[in-house]
Design a protein around this motif. Structure first.
Motif, short mmCIF file in Angstrom:
data_model
loop_
_atom_site.label_atom_id
_atom_site.label_comp_id
_atom_site.label_asym_id
_atom_site.label_seq_id
_atom_site.Cartn_x
_atom_site.Cartn_y
_atom_site.Cartn_z
N ARG A 99 14.29 42.08 -3.22
CA ARG A 99 14.89 43.31 -3.76
C ARG A 99 14.03 44.15 -4.88
NH1 ARG A 99 21.24 42.13 -4.77
NH2 ARG A 99 20.91 43.14 -2.64
N ASN A 100 13.32 43.65 -5.45
CA ASN A 100 12.00 44.24 -6.20
C ASN A 100 10.70 44.15 -5.53
OD1 ASN A 100 10.17 45.20 -8.21
ND2 ASN A 100 11.44 44.53 -9.77
N PRO A 101 9.95 45.17 -5.14
CA PRO A 101 8.95 44.80 -4.36
C PRO A 101 7.51 44.09 -5.29
CG PRO A 101 9.29 47.28 -4.67
CD PRO A 101 10.47 46.31 -4.94
N ALA A 102 7.79 44.25 -6.53
CA ALA A 102 6.85 43.38 -7.21
C ALA A 102 6.98 41.82 -7.24
CB ALA A 102 7.19 43.95 -8.82
N ASN A 103 7.99 41.53 -6.52
CA ASN A 103 8.23 39.96 -6.29
C ASN A 103 7.81 39.73 -4.80
OD1 ASN A 103 9.07 39.66 -8.94
ND2 ASN A 103 11.21 40.25 -8.51
N ALA A 104 7.09 40.48 -4.25
CA ALA A 104 6.56 39.96 -3.05
C ALA A 104 5.65 38.72 -3.22
CB ALA A 104 5.77 41.11 -2.30
N PRO A 105 5.98 37.76 -2.02
CA PRO A 105 4.97 36.60 -2.31
C PRO A 105 3.57 36.60 -2.60
CG PRO A 105 6.49 36.49 -0.44
CD PRO A 105 6.38 37.88 -0.74
N ARG A 106 2.89 36.02 -3.41
CA ARG A 106 1.51 35.80 -3.38
C ARG A 106 0.99 35.14 -2.28
NH1 ARG A 106 -0.43 33.98 -9.54
NH2 ARG A 106 -0.64 36.10 -10.31
N PRO A 107 -0.46 35.39 -2.09
CA PRO A 107 -1.14 34.98 -0.80
C PRO A 107 -0.85 33.70 -0.65
CG PRO A 107 -2.60 36.41 -2.03
CD PRO A 107 -1.39 36.23 -2.97
N TRP A 108 -0.97 32.78 -1.58
CA TRP A 108 -0.91 31.19 -1.40
C TRP A 108 0.36 30.91 -0.77
CZ3 TRP A 108 2.67 28.21 -3.43
CH2 TRP A 108 3.41 28.64 -4.80
N ALA A 109 1.40 31.68 -1.21
CA ALA A 109 2.78 31.27 -0.79
C ALA A 109 3.22 31.96 0.43
CB ALA A 109 3.72 31.72 -2.06
N LEU A 110 2.65 33.33 0.83
CA LEU A 110 3.26 34.09 1.83
C LEU A 110 3.63 33.35 3.16
CD1 LEU A 110 3.82 37.02 2.75
CD2 LEU A 110 1.57 37.29 3.34
N PRO A 111 2.68 32.36 3.74
CA PRO A 111 3.10 31.70 5.14
C PRO A 111 4.14 30.99 4.77
CG PRO A 111 0.73 31.69 4.37
CD PRO A 111 1.39 32.22 3.32
N ILE A 112 4.51 30.34 3.86
CA ILE A 112 5.66 29.29 3.41
C ILE A 112 6.81 30.00 3.36
CG2 ILE A 112 6.38 27.62 1.96
CD1 ILE A 112 3.55 27.07 1.36
N VAL A 113 6.71 31.32 2.52
CA VAL A 113 7.95 31.98 2.41
C VAL A 113 8.28 32.81 3.75
CG1 VAL A 113 8.84 34.13 1.46
CG2 VAL A 113 7.56 32.31 0.15
N GLU A 114 7.46 33.23 4.61
CA GLU A 114 7.65 33.93 5.91
C GLU A 114 8.19 33.05 6.97
OE1 GLU A 114 4.18 36.14 6.97
OE2 GLU A 114 4.77 38.06 5.63
N ALA A 115 7.86 31.74 6.91
CA ALA A 115 8.33 30.79 7.84
C ALA A 115 9.79 30.40 7.45
CB ALA A 115 7.29 29.59 7.65
N ALA A 116 10.18 30.70 6.22
CA ALA A 116 11.60 30.12 6.16
C ALA A 116 12.71 31.15 6.27
CB ALA A 116 11.76 30.06 4.32
N ASP A 117 11.98 32.22 6.78
CA ASP A 117 13.08 33.16 7.17
C ASP A 117 14.13 32.78 8.39
OD1 ASP A 117 14.39 35.73 7.80
OD2 ASP A 117 12.54 36.94 8.59
N GLY A 118 15.33 32.74 8.17
CA GLY A 118 16.40 32.63 8.97
C GLY A 118 16.75 30.95 9.02
N LYS A 119 15.99 30.40 8.17
CA LYS A 119 16.27 28.94 8.12
C LYS A 119 17.27 28.53 7.19
CE LYS A 119 12.58 27.52 10.72
NZ LYS A 119 12.24 28.86 11.01
N LEU A 120 18.07 27.29 7.27
CA LEU A 120 18.99 27.04 6.48
C LEU A 120 18.33 26.29 5.22
CD1 LEU A 120 21.75 25.32 8.73
CD2 LEU A 120 21.59 27.63 7.49
N ALA A 121 18.67 26.33 3.93
CA ALA A 121 18.07 25.93 2.72
C ALA A 121 18.18 24.30 2.90
CB ALA A 121 18.96 26.24 1.72
N ALA A 122 19.19 23.66 3.34
CA ALA A 122 19.46 22.34 3.50
C ALA A 122 18.16 21.89 4.58
CB ALA A 122 20.72 22.00 4.14
N GLU A 123 17.76 22.74 5.17
CA GLU A 123 16.60 21.97 6.24
C GLU A 123 15.15 21.82 5.38
OE1 GLU A 123 16.35 24.91 9.23
OE2 GLU A 123 18.41 24.08 10.31
N LEU A 124 15.34 22.22 4.34
CA LEU A 124 13.92 22.56 3.69
C LEU A 124 13.75 21.92 2.19
CD1 LEU A 124 13.08 26.30 4.17
CD2 LEU A 124 12.47 24.59 5.70
N ALA A 125 12.70 21.17 1.85
CA ALA A 125 12.57 20.51 0.53
C ALA A 125 11.39 21.33 -0.36
CB ALA A 125 12.20 19.20 0.74
#
Length: 198
Positions: A99-125
């Motif tokens: 919602r706010n571009p200042a909250n874009a994922p940091r480099p270490w988190a980016l692959p994990i965050v992008e891989a969660a696109d469209g996934k159900l929260a119940a599938e992830l820990a």
């Protein structure tokens, strides 16, 4: 709260060696959360933020969803900063659609965050990543029923919501989520030194 490394390990399989847009590689070492006191402090702060912010948003929903958006804009940063101090961590939220571009994922988190696109929260820990002198912690945020009023599909957003979002967050991308999906993540360390709004 389910604590552990991502259950869907296939989600992370390609992340460890994939450079992000800045050329920085994600950490290759994932840690069991129970082995990290820093991660435990982060989870406690996540719990407190989720409980308190959810309560406030639901209270304001009685005055209309635009009032709840103001809570997210004005109260969430103050609450995040307060809880971060109390728990001795950094605290924020991030998403693959912020919602706010200042909250874009940091480099270490980016692959994990992008891989969660469209996934159900119940599938992830939650996941804890070794960043060297500290750990990075991510816990999925589930898209729940009341959230759909401000984060749901375009056709489900009331006109007053669309107007408020356009005025409050002109570059908003945090819509189009279905119930149960991962809407974003609680994160430590936070993504921006000055703003924790999502």
């Amino acid at each position: 709260m389910r604590i552990g490394i991502f259950l869907a390990m296939g989600l992370l399989a390609g992340c460890a060696k994939t450079p992000d847009a800045t050329g920085v590689k994600a950490s290759q070492t994932f840690i069991a959360p129970e082995d990290s006191p820093e991660a435990q402090r982060a989870f406690a702060a996540f719990d407190a933020l989720q409980a308190t912010l959810s309560q406030r948003v639901l209270q304001e929903m009685a005055n209309g969803a635009p009032a709840a958006i103001v809570v997210c804009r004005d109260e969430a940063p103050r609450l995040s900063a307060q809880l971060a101090r109390e728990h001795g961590i950094e605290l924020g939220r991030t998403s693959h659609r912020v919602r706010n571009p200042a909250n874009a994922p940091r480099p270490w988190a980016l692959p994990i965050v992008e891989a969660a696109d469209g996934k159900l929260a119940a599938e992830l820990a939650p996941v804890v990543v070794d960043l060297g002198e500290r750990v990075g912690v991510l816990r999925p945020i589930e898209m729940r029923g009341p959230c759909s009023r401000c984060h749901g599909t375009e056709e489900r957003l009331a006109s007053d919501i669309r107007r408020t979002l356009a005025d409050t967050y002109p570059t908003d991308r945090a819509t189009g989520f279905a119930p149960g999906e991962v809407r974003g993540f609680f994160v430590h360390p936070r993504q921006s030194p000055s703003d924790s709004r999502l």
